[in-house]
Each structure stands twice: as structure tokens, then as C-alpha cells.
Design an enzyme around this catalytic site. Structure first.
Site, short mmCIF file in Angstrom:
data_model
loop_
_atom_site.label_atom_id
_atom_site.label_comp_id
_atom_site.label_asym_id
_atom_site.label_seq_id
_atom_site.Cartn_x
_atom_site.Cartn_y
_atom_site.Cartn_z
N GLY A 173 -43.86 -11.47 -48.89
CA GLY A 173 -42.58 -10.97 -49.41
C GLY A 173 -42.65 -9.49 -49.73
O GLY A 173 -43.71 -8.95 -50.01
N GLY B 233 -31.60 -9.64 -46.73
CA GLY B 233 -31.63 -9.94 -45.30
C GLY B 233 -32.26 -11.27 -44.95
O GLY B 233 -32.66 -11.49 -43.81
N GLY C 291 -39.68 -7.94 -51.47
CA GLY C 291 -38.43 -7.64 -52.18
C GLY C 291 -38.63 -6.80 -53.42
O GLY C 291 -38.01 -5.75 -53.58
N GLU C 292 -39.51 -7.25 -54.30
CA GLU C 292 -39.68 -6.56 -55.58
C GLU C 292 -40.66 -5.40 -55.55
O GLU C 292 -40.41 -4.37 -56.17
CB GLU C 292 -40.14 -7.57 -56.64
N GLY D 251 -28.67 -9.42 -50.12
CA GLY D 251 -28.78 -8.10 -49.50
C GLY D 251 -30.15 -7.87 -48.90
O GLY D 251 -30.36 -6.93 -48.14
#
Lengths: 324, 739
Positions: B696, B467, B698-699, B465
Site C-alpha cells: 500500500g 484509485g 496511501g498514507e 480518490g
């Protein structure tokens, strides 16, 4: 872990009397189903020791989904969906408190499935009672104790609880009791009218084993009457009430001639706050009379270990509903 | 120098948008191969018990039942990957350590029959005393959860200590000392797509469809656990309905599922599906984000200079040691004396895990909330206090504060009542996130150029999810000079895609991103070598852009990429195959900074909190696709609202049974709960170690919303609430309106 419903016989009666006779024939083995938004989750989770063997579908009975008004007031067929009620022009214009309560139920999807009869007869949301596969065999199911008393009771009753502290989950019931509504019940013994204020007991409804709710009757409102429903919940949609209040107040010449204030989410039944009503009657509505009534509404509350906050929340809601 | 990109930095549609919106995307949940059996797991009703007998004869006799597996039927298979953590869980074992722990399993023709069979299994348990609270579990007389491994319930029998300077000396130098205890709650990750696998064998090869964040890792540990060569284990991962760290199989308590699917499939010769119901999601993964209690202490000079910080963290890892630390003291890097002691403690709750951000959101929430109060009690603006005690990149804090209007909005705690009667407050939190640092594993990829000039990226990156299929395609398109639409990317299939550690730790952009870019570069070099003789130049004279390979000095002179891909001897097929890799190892410049700012109104009569503004300012290096970065930030903000105000794992203190077993009782926020008041701000601080400057994202977006909201509530009511979620009862209690 279970996610599937045990097999059952399914009947599609065409008339109320046919449904009643099926209910008489199968007794406790049978359950009534209409929208199914409550019952199907009960069955999937197998919350009770016994699973029903028979489902009697009311949706196959034609003509039970009406919403109409006559001289006596509003009549709603048991199969009218909550979405029908919410969007009904008579309800919206004349019984606004009912429209407000309807809008507070679940989400649009469940309001489109759920019926008024089912909403009034739905099972409690207590998380001990609802724990899958009868994990907690509680008093309400025939066991020896209420696990909420010594357990996590943040969502349980502060008023009227005894042996079971699950709260009445229906938003509709709260508004309807404030509107002095009744339900028509049909059984093998014939038809009778039950005041909604007498419909709920701590452990069950007043329905006899073979009775079915077929209609909700709301008396016409007196001139000068105003109604307000306020619901408080953790999530602002798709959630049951932590506390709610329906206040239907009639004012004549600047002072309150009649008031019905009903609390939801805080008692095993729609809790009529008669002391609050008394505190208001004969007085003009003001910040101080509203506050006095709000204090009176929760004066008898006896909280459990984790739900004392409901007293404060309810007090605030009652005051706001009166002043609305 | 500003480099002009044609695909990088553009808001292209996701590769998956159309399929997702049209409902055509196929998930493992949608896979029903012919002849498939359903396996279901019997789960313990006891929080701590020894299984002394299992009589499954009635279940085996039930028509439609194909097999029953208990711990006596299979070898002891470790249910986690050996990455330094103790081997404390097996696929089936003779002990149950929490309510919902797996006991045995049945495979049958239908899910209904499998469940009916479970009810016919008679298990004799020797019930053992249980403990749920981590500090109770640390007491000498507490029941021992893993006596075979440790003397105490503290994992490794000792805390992890991280020390800078000398805190005692620092405390001695302080003008004032502050202490507090702040707790972050347990949470299930509430995956949108429940965990699911479908396994089958083709002769000696195990095939498995699995909803995972780490297909290649699943291959490794299935091969290890089942003693198979790696080339006989094929793991395929199509669309995944979110992961949140809960689908790092091998590190989570759901690991038994894929082994059971494989073992049943072997035993029955049929495809076998194992999955979680929503109830199992909530019950078995109930504490997926582990709960942490922080004992905090700081010494500070009158002017707000920190002299020492100590943090003793008590981490409840539940039944298995899958939790990590919660150390965020490094953010306060100007403070010379810092001491962190992290105790990871076994209890009889579901195992904790690596939910989005691992220990970072918990630590940031607790430490930043504490620091905010310290600043206010010193009479300082918390923003100034944060900036005074942190160095390095503080862009997110500074620029975010400016956009938020911090200077105009901040006031001392409890000072502002609005005309609507509510209390007003603003708050903030700031974090540093390590995205894909050392130890995050390899990534490798192939890039194939077809003879028609289209591109296939062959990558095992699991798009859960976030991407990655889109952003990796953008990188390949940019490098090869082709339109984004001409690039297609595979789903992970360990039969063909090269190794990748997985989608975790915000690592896809910085590791797989490099691998795909290198592979595209390699493919481009091969194209140049093909094209050079055709154009009569050397490969190094060439450039690739606009679907053409042309001479740099003379752009008119060139051929199409399709022509460059073909050889003169065979017009069908192309041999262009680039290879790229990012090997694990120390990496620099992977740190991202983020700051969250919240503005709230608190109804002091009902305890309700209204978020009127939530701003997330976030560094992501170069944003490969700003729309996707924004989606990550919005998602983190909304998830953060749930974490701070609503969500939490609730269990019955007597039995250990999960009480909020569905998404009604465990209530994640809806649109009405955030009221569309979320704003995001991308701050691009390019990463010199990445070909595109990316980092990154994401988190980290989950780390700052919670301290921002929590401190805004403190700023509104003047009392710090020390345990999330901040529900109305806690607000009213803090206000003294409830006993």
C-alpha cells in the site's frame, strides 16, 4: 451552523441617484452590493449582530464600469472589475503599480467578480470580527473590546491601531494612496471628492450613510515616476497581505524629488510612511538610502504580542520596493 | 524471473477519470431524494459545559420544522466503535466538551428553516472550567474532562510504554547526550467533499447514502447503535471527495451525523440529510490530525552510533479519545535501547483523529528533525548518520539520495548563502510504514463473469480518490486475461457487496487486492471447468488470456471467455461467480520505506521559505498502476508542504473558538506554493506475500516531506525550528530578527 443568508429585499436601481435615495430610505438596514465577493461571505457567516434587510445592487446601473484617461489622469468607474483593471492597456503601460496591486488580489475568479468600488469598501479580515454568528462581539461591532489585543493577533496592526487592530485588507487602496488617488462619492447632499488617504479611519470609511463611491480618480504621474507594489502573504495566491508596500517615487536629475510610500496589512488604513518619504527626498536611491528609509518606515511601530515579525517583514519590503 | 503482465504495471486511465473531468460523477452531496428534510446541529459556544436545560418549544412551533432531537429524546448511543478505546462520546449527550460540540438537532423542510429553528432553541448551560493545552491538562488541579471514566485527563490514567533494551544503560555508555522538544501541530483534514449523509427507511430497513471510507463498518455500527439486524441496514457509498482519515466515521467526532440522519428519518418518515458546512469541517474536525509534543533524548558515540533514545510524547486528543500514538523510534532499529512513553491527553479542543498516516507524520517530523541536528552537531553527514543507525530496507534513502544529489548538495548548517542573498539548505526524512498489518480487518469480494465475457468486480472498497476502483479492476483483468476496459467495478453497497473494513491504513492494495485476485482466480477456475469438456481436456490444462480460454499446450485450441461463461442450456445469463477473501491476521512484508529530500532557499529578511526541490523516493512493492502511485506521492508531497509551512488549526486561547474557520484563513497550498518543484521516484521492492507483489502507498507519502523541509530550513539557517508550521514569524525569530 449557518451557511445560508437570511432573506432580504433586493433592489436593482437604474441610476446612481435612485440607489442613493434607496440608501437614504433604508439607512442602516441596507447594504450596497456589486460583485458580492466580500458581502456574500459576510452575510453567509452572519458575522454581525444584525443582518441587512435590503440589498441595493449597483450592477444594474449602466455605464459605471469605465476605465479612461483624460488630461487630469485616470478615471475608473466604481463597477470596473479588478480583472478589467489588471488587463487594461492604459493601466498596464502608465500606472504599473496599480496593475501590480490588482494582480495580487485574491484569485482570477474573485478578480473577475470583484469591483474596484467594492474592493475599497470591503470589510476587514480580522478573524475575531469575521467569526460566524457574531461569536466575538467586538469593539468594531459595538462591543466593549478588541479580542485581538489579548488574543491571537499575528495578522493585526503594528501601526495606527487603537480600540480596533484589524488591518485595511484592500491591496488596491495601498497602491491608490501611493498614487495620490481620490474617490468620488455621491449622496443625498450631492457629489464630493474624498482623498483616498483620508477615506479610511480605524473603524470605518469616510462615507456618509447614504453615500456611494462612484469613481476612482488617479492623477497623472509626473515624468520620471516609477511605482512598485510588493505583497507578502502566507499563501502565494488567494490570500490577504501580512504586509505590503506601494512605493511611487519620482526622480529628477538622479535624486528623489517626490516619494509616496504606503504600507498595507500593517495598519487599520493605508499607512503613509511619511518619515520614509522624508528620508528619501533629495537623495539618490542607493542601498543605504533605501535602508534608512525602510528603517524610518517602521520606526513608530508598536507591535502586539504576536505580530512583531511584521516590522521586519515590512522593513524588508520597503527597501525592496525602493530599490526595485 | 520477470513476469510479463498485460494490465498490471500499466498506466491505464482511472475508471473514474472521464466522469470526474466532465463533472458527471455523483457524490452524496449531489443526492436530493424527493421529500428530503435537512437536519442541522446546534453546536456549543462553550468549550466545557453541562447542558442543564433545553427549551425547543419555539423551534418546534416554527412552520416547516418536523422534529427536534435532544439527549433526552433518544437512547444513549455510543458515537464510536468499541475497538478498545474508552466509550467517551454519545450521539447526543448532556455535556459539551469543545466549542462546536453537538448539543441537539433539528430536521426541517429546508436548511434555512432548520437554521432558523436552531436560533430559537434556548439552551441553559452550566459553564465549566476548560483546558486546551495537554500539559496543563495533566496537572493535578486541571479541570477533568471525563471524570466518569478516568481520575486524570490521561486516557486510561496511564501512558503507553514501549521499551527495547535499557535506556539508562545506553545513556551511560554514550559519549554525548542531546535533548530537544519538538512539536507537530493540530490540523483539520479539510476534506474536499464535506461530510454528508442521506438516510431513509423502507419499512423496517434503514438505507443511507454516506460519504465514507468504510461503508461496511458504517453498517456494523449503525446496526449496533440502533439495535437493528445487519441485513436491515443498507449503506451505499458512491463517489467520495476524499477522506484523509476523517471519514472513518465510527472513529471520528463526526459520527453523530449518520445516527441523526437515521433517527430523524425514522421519526419523520422522510429522507433526511445531515451534512457539514465548511465551517463545521474546520471547527468540529479542527484537530483531526492530533498535535504531538515530543520530549526527545539520545545518547550517542562520537562516531555517530546511537546508544539510547527516549521519547516522551504528549498527545492532545481533544475532547474524545480518538487519537493514537506517535511512536517512530522503531525506525532507528540499530539502536539497542529505546523507550517510548505516549500520553494521550484529553483537553477541550476538537477530537484528534486518524488523519493520513495517523501518528506517523508527526513522529517522523519530530524525531527525524532531532536526529538530523544531532548528526550535524557531531559533524556528521546526516545521511551517513541515518544509514548507520537504521537497518533493513534502506533503498529509498540510498537511491533517493543519489537521485537528489545529496553528496554534492549537503553542507553544514548555515554555511551556504546564494548569489540572490538567500540561505541555501537541504534536508531529509525517512520512514517505515506498516500498510494493512494485523488488525486491519477482512476484505472479501466477488467476481462475476457475464455471458458476453465482460467482468463485474463486486467489491465494497471505498474509492476516496486513491484509485482503488482502477487498480482492483487491473488485478481482475490480469488474472482473467481480459482487457482492462472489459472490467467494471461496483461502488460499495452493503446490500450486495461483501465485507470490507475500509479504505484506511493503506490497506486496499494488500487486502482487497488479494480478495479480488482470489475471486478472479475462483471465477477463472469455474470458467476452466465449463470450458474443459467443450475442449476435451482437463481444467488444469487451460490458460486464460486475450479474452480466450485455451489449452496451454496448444494455444490454437480454445474458446472465447464469453463462450466459456455460458452453459449449453441457457444462452442468457452466466452462473460464473468467483469469491475471494483476505482474512485479518498477521501478515508479513507489508512494510514500505520512504525517504524525502528537500532543497530550500530561505529569505532571511522576510522569513519566507522557497522550496526549490522536493523529492519523494518511495517503495510500493510492485506498482500496479505507476501513474496512481505517482499521484499518491505528489499528493503527499504537496500536502506535506502545507503541513510544514502553512497549515495549522488556530483557536482563541481564551474561548477555545476556532479562528481559521474557512479555507482562506486555513490556507492549504496552491500550485504557486510548491512551484511544480516536486519530483517522485518509485522504488519497486516486490512483496512476496501479495499475488502481484504490491504494497500500500496511501498514507506513507505524507510522512517524509515535513522532516525533509524542516531539516532543510535548519540546514539553511543553522537553527532548528521546533514547532510546525514553520511560518515567517518563526523563521525570523530563529534568526534573532524578532524579539
Amino acid at each position: 451552523m449557518s451557511s445560508v443568508i437570511k432573506n432580504f429585499l433586493h433592489f436593482d436601481p437604474k441610476t446612481v441617484s435612485e440607489a442613493v435615495s434607496l440608501l437614504g430610505r433604508y439607512g442602516k438596514k441596507a447594504r450596497i452590493i456589486a460583485g458580492g465577493s466580500d458581502l456574500l461571505t459576510v452575510l453567509k457567516d452572519r458575522i454581525k449582530p444584525e443582518q441587512p434587510e435590503v440589498l441595493i445592487n449597483l450592477k444594474s446601473i449602466p455605464g459605471l464600469d469605465y476605465i479612461k484617461e483624460d488630461t487630469g489622469g485616470l478615471k475608473i468607474g466604481a463597477l470596473a472589475t479588478l480583472d478589467d483593471i489588471e488587463n487594461n492597456s492604459i493601466v498596464k503601460s502608465k500606472y504599473g503599480v496599480l496593475a501590480q496591486a490588482t494582480r495580487a488580489v485574491g484569485v482570477w475568479q474573485t478578480r473577475s467578480m470583484g469591483t474596484i468600488g467594492g474592493n475599497l469598501c470591503q470589510e476587514v479580515r480580522c478573524w475575531y470580527y469575521r467569526s460566524p454568528r457574531n461569536f466575538f462581539y467586538c469593539f468594531r461591532k459595538g462591543g466593549a473590546l478588541c479580542f485581538a489585543v489579548g488574543g491571537d493577533n499575528r495578522s493585526h496592526a503594528i501601526l495606527g491601531g487603537a480600540v480596533c487592530f484589524a488591518v485595511c485588507p484592500s491591496d488596491m487602496a495601498i497602491a491608490l494612496v501611493a498614487l495620490d488617488a481620490s474617490v468620488k462619492a455621491v449622496g443625498s447632499g450631492g457629489e464630493r471628492t474624498i482623498k483616498l488617504s483620508e477615506f479610511y479611519t480605524v473603524l470605518a470609511t469616510a462615507l456618509k450613510p447614504d453615500e456611494i463611491v462612484t469613481e476612482v480618480q488617479v492623477p497623472a504621474l509626473k515624468p520620471g515616476t516609477k511605482g512598485t507594489f510588493i505583497k507578502f502573504r502566507t499563501r502565494k495566491a488567494f490570500d490577504f497581505a501580512i504586509a505590503s508596500v506601494a512605493a511611487v517615487i519620482t526622480t529628477e536629475a538622479g535624486s528623489v524629488s517626490d516619494a509616496r510610500i504606503v504600507l498595507g496589512g500593517v495598519a487599520p488604513f493605508p499607512y503613509r510612511a511619511t518619515k520614509a518619504e522624508d528620508a528619501l527626498r533629495g537623495k539618490a536611491i542607493s542601498d543605504s538610502t533605501a535602508e534608512a528609509a525602510a528603517n524610518a518606515a517602521v520606526a513608530e511601530a508598536t507591535p502586539l504580542s504576536m505580530n512583531g515579525y511584521k516590522i521586519q517583514v515590512t522593513r524588508a519590503l520597503v527597501k525592496r520596493a525602493i530599490l526595485a | 524471473m520477470v513476469e510479463e503482465f498485460s494490465v498490471i504495471g500499466k498506466r491505464v486511465l482511472r475508471k473514474d477519470d472521464v466522469q470526474l473531468v466532465a463533472g458527471r460523477a455523483k457524490y452524496v452531496s449531489d443526492m436530493f431524494p424527493a421529500g428530503m428534510l435537512y437536519a442541522k446541529v446546534l453546536r456549543s459556544p462553550h468549550p466545557h459545559a453541562r447542558i442543564v436545560g433545553i427549551d425547543a418549544s419555539k423551534a418546534k412551533a416554527l412552520p416547516g420544522v418536523h422534529a427536534v432531537l435532544t439527549h433526552k429524546d433518544i437512547p444513549q448511543i455510543a458515537a464510536l466503535i468499541p475497538l478498545g478505546n474508552p466509550l467517551d462520546e454519545y450521539v447526543l449527550q448532556e455535556k459539551a466538551l469543545f466549542v462546536g460540540d453537538h448539543v441537539c438537532a433539528v430536521a426541517a423542510e429546508t436548511a434555512e428553516i432548520a437554521e432558523e429553528a436552531l436560533e430559537l432553541i434556548d439552551v441553559k448551560y452550566e459553564v465549566l472550567p476548560a483546558v486546551f493545552d495537554a500539559e496543563e491538562a495533566m496537572k493535578p488541579d486541571a479541570p477533568k474532562i471525563h471524570p466518569e471514566l478516568f481520575k486524570t485527563n490521561v486516557v486510561l490514567d496511564k501512558p503507553t510504554v514501549s521499551k527495547t533494551g535499557d535506556v539508562e544503560k545506553g545513556f551511560a555508555e554514550a559519549d554525548r547526550m542531546f535533548e530537544d522538544i519538538i512539536e507537530a501541530q493540530h490540523l483539520p483534514d479539510a476534506c474536499q467533499e464535506q461530510r454528508v449523509n442521506v438516510a431513509w427507511w423502507e419499512y423496517d430497513t434503514l438505507n443511507i447514502f454516506i460519504s465514507t471510507q468504510m461503508a461496511h463498518h458504517v453498517q456494523t455500527f449503525l446496526a449496533l447503535g440502533l439495535n437493528l439486524p445487519l441485513n436491515k441496514v443498507r449503506v451505499i457509498t458512491p463517489f467520495v471527495g476524499s477522506g484523509w482519515g476523517g471519514k472513518l466515521q465510527g472513529r471520528r467526532e463526526t459520527h453523530h451525523l449518520e445516527f441523526l440522519a437515521a433517527l430523524f428519518a425514522k421519526k419523520t418518515g422522510r429522507p433526511v440529510r445531515t451534512d457539514f458546512t465548511r465551517e463545521e469541517e474546520q471547527v468540529v474536525s479542527g484537530a483531526a490530525r492530533y498535535g504531538v509534543k515530543h520530549y526527545l533524548k539520545v545518547g550517542v558515540k562520537k562516531d555517530g552510533t546511537l546508544t539510547a533514545i527516549s521519547d516522551r510524547a504528549i498527545i492532545n486528543t481533544g475532547a474524545y479519545s480518538k487519537a493514537s500514538q506517535s511512536n517512530t523510534l522503531g525506525y532507528w532499529n540499530k539502536c539497542p535501547n529505546r523507550l517510548y512513553e505516549g500520553n494521550i491527553v484529553y483537553t477541550n479542543l476538537p477530537a484528534g483523529g486518524f488523519m493520513r498516516g495517523v501518528g506517523n507524520p508527526q513522529g517522523t517530523l519530530c524525531v527525524d528533525s532531532f536526529m538530523y541536528r544531532v548528526a550535524c552537531e557531531l559533524g556528521l553527514d546526516p545521511l551517513e548518520f541515518f544509514l548507520k543507525n537504521r537497518t533493513g530496507n534502506v533503498d529509498a534513502l540510498v537511491k533517493g539520495a543519489e537521485k537528489f544529489g545529496w553528496k554534492e548538495k549537503w553542507h553544514k548548517p548555515g554555511e551556504k548563502t546564494l548569489p540572490n542573498g538567500r540561505k541555501h539548505g537541504v534536508g531529509m526524512g525517512a520512514m517505515i510504514g506498516w500498510t494493512a498489518g494485523y488488525g486491519s480487518g477482512h476484505s472479501s469480494a466477488f467476481v462475476k463473469v457475464n455471458e458476453d465475457g465482460t467482468i463485474l468486480v463486486i467489491s465494497g472498497s471505498c474509492d476516496v480518490g486513491q484509485g482503488s476502483r482502477t487498480t482492483l479492476s487491473q488485478m481482475a483483468a490480469e488474472e482473467l486475461g481480459v482487457p482492462y476496459e472489459d472490467v467494471h467495478i461496483t461502488f460499495p453497497d452493503t446490500g450486495t457487496t461483501p465485507a470490507d473494513r475500509g479504505s484506511m491504513g493503506s490497506r486496499q492494495m494488500t487486502t482487497m487486492g488479494i480478495a479480488v485476485t482470489m475471486a478472479a482466480k475462483d471465477a477463472k477456475q469455474q470458467l476452466f471447468e465449463n470450458a474443459a469438456p467443450k475442449l476435451g481436456v482437463k481444467p488444469e490444462d487451460l490458460e486464460a488470456k486475450n479474452k480466450r480460454i485455451y489449452v496451454k499446450a496448444n494455444p490454437e485450441k480454445g474458446i472465447s471467455i464469453a463462450e466459456a461463461a455460458r452453459t449449453p442450456y441457457d444462452p442468457f445469463g452466466s452462473t460464473i461467480l468467483g469469491r475471494g477473501e483476505r482474512r485479518d491476521g498477521p501478515l508479513k512484508d507489508l512494510i514500505v520505506h520512504s525517504a524525502g529530500f528537500a532543497e530550500v532557499e530561505v529569505d532571511t529578511e522576510t522569513g519566507e521559505v522557497f522550496i526549490t526541490k522536493l523529492l519523494l523516493a518511495h517503495d510500493c512493492g510492485k506498482a500496479i498502476n505507476p501513474a496512481i502511485v505517482e499521484q499518491q506521492l505528489y499528493g503527499g508531497a504537496v500536502q506535506g508542504i502545507g503541513l510544514d509551512l502553512m497549515e495549522g488549526y488556530v483557536w482563541d486561547k481564551a474561548s477555545g473558538r476556532t479562528l481559521n474557520h474557512d479555507l482562506l484563513e486555513f490556507a492549504p497550498p496552491t500550485l504557486l506554493d510548491h512551484g511544480l518543484n516536486v519530483e517522485v521516484m518509485i522504488i519497486e521492492v516486490p512483496n512476496p506475500c501479495n499475488p502481484w507483489g504490491a504494497r500500500g502507498v496511501g498514507e506513507p507519502p505524507l510522512c517524509t516531506p515535513t522532516p525533509a523541509i524542516n531539516t532543510a530550513i535548519y540546514d539553511a539557517i543553522g537553527v532548528m525550528i521546533k514547532q510546525t508550521p514553520v511560518t515567517p514569524d518563526k523563521v525570523l525569530k530563529a534568526l534573532g530578527k524578532v524579539k
